[in-house]
Design a protein around this motif. Structure first.
Motif, mmCIF file in Angstrom:
data_model
loop_
_atom_site.group_PDB
_atom_site.id
_atom_site.type_symbol
_atom_site.label_atom_id
_atom_site.label_comp_id
_atom_site.label_asym_id
_atom_site.label_seq_id
_atom_site.Cartn_x
_atom_site.Cartn_y
_atom_site.Cartn_z
ATOM 1 N N MET A 3 1.784 -12.541 -1.455
ATOM 2 C CA MET A 3 0.905 -13.617 -1.898
ATOM 3 C C MET A 3 -0.507 -13.076 -1.993
ATOM 4 O O MET A 3 -0.988 -12.439 -1.071
ATOM 5 C CB MET A 3 0.967 -14.783 -0.909
ATOM 6 N N GLY A 4 -1.169 -13.298 -3.114
ATOM 7 C CA GLY A 4 -2.548 -12.882 -3.276
ATOM 8 C C GLY A 4 -2.716 -11.659 -4.146
ATOM 9 O O GLY A 4 -3.797 -11.370 -4.605
ATOM 10 N N GLY A 5 -1.673 -10.932 -4.385
ATOM 11 C CA GLY A 5 -1.760 -9.757 -5.249
ATOM 12 C C GLY A 5 -1.365 -8.488 -4.520
ATOM 13 O O GLY A 5 -1.289 -8.442 -3.306
ATOM 14 N N VAL A 6 -1.128 -7.454 -5.306
ATOM 15 C CA VAL A 6 -0.749 -6.149 -4.767
ATOM 16 C C VAL A 6 -2.009 -5.350 -4.515
ATOM 17 O O VAL A 6 -2.938 -5.360 -5.317
ATOM 18 C CB VAL A 6 0.171 -5.406 -5.767
ATOM 19 N N GLY A 7 -2.043 -4.671 -3.401
ATOM 20 C CA GLY A 7 -3.231 -3.890 -3.080
ATOM 21 C C GLY A 7 -2.909 -2.699 -2.219
ATOM 22 O O GLY A 7 -1.790 -2.514 -1.757
ATOM 23 N N ARG A 8 -3.920 -1.874 -2.030
ATOM 24 C CA ARG A 8 -3.795 -0.678 -1.203
ATOM 25 C C ARG A 8 -4.563 -0.911 0.097
ATOM 26 O O ARG A 8 -5.725 -1.327 0.085
ATOM 27 C CB ARG A 8 -4.375 0.526 -1.941
ATOM 28 N N PHE A 9 -3.897 -0.657 1.213
ATOM 29 C CA PHE A 9 -4.500 -0.833 2.531
ATOM 30 C C PHE A 9 -5.158 0.477 2.959
ATOM 31 O O PHE A 9 -4.528 1.522 2.977
ATOM 32 C CB PHE A 9 -3.433 -1.237 3.543
ATOM 33 N N HIS A 10 -6.446 0.397 3.274
ATOM 34 C CA HIS A 10 -7.194 1.567 3.742
ATOM 35 C C HIS A 10 -7.161 1.582 5.267
ATOM 36 O O HIS A 10 -7.746 0.710 5.916
ATOM 37 C CB HIS A 10 -8.636 1.523 3.236
ATOM 38 N N THR A 11 -6.457 2.551 5.833
ATOM 39 C CA THR A 11 -6.269 2.593 7.275
ATOM 40 C C THR A 11 -7.568 2.837 8.038
ATOM 41 O O THR A 11 -7.723 2.351 9.150
ATOM 42 C CB THR A 11 -5.243 3.667 7.658
ATOM 43 N N ARG A 12 -8.502 3.543 7.454
ATOM 44 C CA ARG A 12 -9.760 3.837 8.168
ATOM 45 C C ARG A 12 -10.676 2.628 8.261
ATOM 46 O O ARG A 12 -11.362 2.437 9.255
ATOM 47 C CB ARG A 12 -10.491 4.990 7.496
ATOM 48 N N THR A 13 -10.689 1.824 7.196
ATOM 49 C CA THR A 13 -11.591 0.664 7.183
ATOM 50 C C THR A 13 -10.894 -0.636 7.529
ATOM 51 O O THR A 13 -11.542 -1.613 7.885
ATOM 52 C CB THR A 13 -12.244 0.498 5.790
ATOM 53 N N GLY A 14 -9.561 -0.668 7.390
ATOM 54 C CA GLY A 14 -8.814 -1.889 7.632
ATOM 55 C C GLY A 14 -8.914 -2.895 6.499
ATOM 56 O O GLY A 14 -8.527 -4.047 6.640
ATOM 57 N N LYS A 15 -9.422 -2.467 5.340
ATOM 58 C CA LYS A 15 -9.592 -3.367 4.200
ATOM 59 C C LYS A 15 -8.505 -3.134 3.160
ATOM 60 O O LYS A 15 -7.941 -2.058 3.064
ATOM 61 C CB LYS A 15 -10.964 -3.166 3.568
ATOM 62 N N ILE A 16 -8.258 -4.168 2.371
ATOM 63 C CA ILE A 16 -7.288 -4.097 1.285
ATOM 64 C C ILE A 16 -8.045 -4.096 -0.036
ATOM 65 O O ILE A 16 -8.898 -4.955 -0.274
ATOM 66 C CB ILE A 16 -6.309 -5.281 1.321
ATOM 67 N N GLU A 17 -7.737 -3.125 -0.873
ATOM 68 C CA GLU A 17 -8.288 -3.065 -2.225
ATOM 69 C C GLU A 17 -7.208 -3.590 -3.173
ATOM 70 O O GLU A 17 -6.183 -2.957 -3.364
ATOM 71 C CB GLU A 17 -8.646 -1.624 -2.587
ATOM 72 N N TYR A 18 -7.424 -4.788 -3.726
ATOM 73 C CA TYR A 18 -6.437 -5.405 -4.609
ATOM 74 C C TYR A 18 -6.546 -4.838 -6.019
ATOM 75 O O TYR A 18 -7.648 -4.579 -6.513
ATOM 76 C CB TYR A 18 -6.629 -6.918 -4.650
ATOM 77 N N LEU A 19 -5.394 -4.673 -6.655
ATOM 78 C CA LEU A 19 -5.376 -4.158 -8.022
ATOM 79 C C LEU A 19 -6.130 -5.063 -8.984
ATOM 80 O O LEU A 19 -6.804 -4.585 -9.895
ATOM 81 C CB LEU A 19 -3.933 -3.984 -8.516
ATOM 82 N N PHE A 20 -6.034 -6.381 -8.792
ATOM 83 C CA PHE A 20 -6.705 -7.286 -9.722
ATOM 84 C C PHE A 20 -8.222 -7.163 -9.660
ATOM 85 O O PHE A 20 -8.918 -7.551 -10.599
ATOM 86 C CB PHE A 20 -6.259 -8.743 -9.528
ATOM 87 N N GLU A 21 -8.762 -6.617 -8.570
ATOM 88 C CA GLU A 21 -10.212 -6.407 -8.493
ATOM 89 C C GLU A 21 -10.649 -5.315 -9.464
ATOM 90 O O GLU A 21 -11.729 -5.400 -10.041
ATOM 91 C CB GLU A 21 -10.614 -6.045 -7.067
ATOM 92 N N LYS A 22 -9.811 -4.302 -9.645
ATOM 93 C CA LYS A 22 -10.111 -3.217 -10.588
ATOM 94 C C LYS A 22 -9.600 -3.526 -11.985
ATOM 95 O O LYS A 22 -10.104 -2.989 -12.964
ATOM 96 C CB LYS A 22 -9.485 -1.910 -10.101
ATOM 97 N N HIS A 23 -8.573 -4.363 -12.064
ATOM 98 C CA HIS A 23 -7.925 -4.676 -13.337
ATOM 99 C C HIS A 23 -7.835 -6.198 -13.481
ATOM 100 O O HIS A 23 -6.809 -6.806 -13.183
ATOM 101 C CB HIS A 23 -6.529 -4.046 -13.381
ATOM 102 N N PRO A 24 -8.918 -6.841 -13.943
ATOM 103 C CA PRO A 24 -8.966 -8.308 -13.996
ATOM 104 C C PRO A 24 -7.886 -8.960 -14.853
ATOM 105 O O PRO A 24 -7.582 -10.141 -14.652
ATOM 106 C CB PRO A 24 -10.352 -8.610 -14.568
#
Length: 99
Positions: A3-24
């Protein structure tokens, strides 16, 4: 499902970079059911809004109904895809929209 979209989890920062943020153009893909490897550097995301393909190597997204709109197979934006089978050719089960 995701739910919310597919993204990459950054283990060092604990943040998720969602694909839709780069590809609207995939912003409307909010409920994704499955992610399938299609080729070495590409995976398909199947969900209630249809299907798209993400190439990790080129950081590119291909949405059939948006990127190949003249193809009659892809005219129904939001077609529900209920199953996906990867063989030499990807197969998918669909369900027509009722709205």
């Amino acid at each position: 499902s995701v739910m919310g979209g597919v993204g990459r989890f950054h283990t060092r920062t604990g943040k998720i970079e969602y694909l839709f943020e780069k590809h609207p153009k995939i912003d409307y893909f909010k409920m994704n059911y499955e992610i399938y490897g299609v080729e070495d550097h590409t995976f398909a995301v199947v969900g209630e809004s249809g299907i798209y393909y993400y190439n990790i190597e080129t950081d590119s997204v291909w949405v059939p109904e948006l990127d190949d709109p003249q193809n009659p197979k892809f005219h129904d934006r939001g077609l529900n895809i209920t199953a996906f089978l990867k063989t030499a050719v990807p197969w998918n089960g669909t369900e027509p929209r009722t709205d």
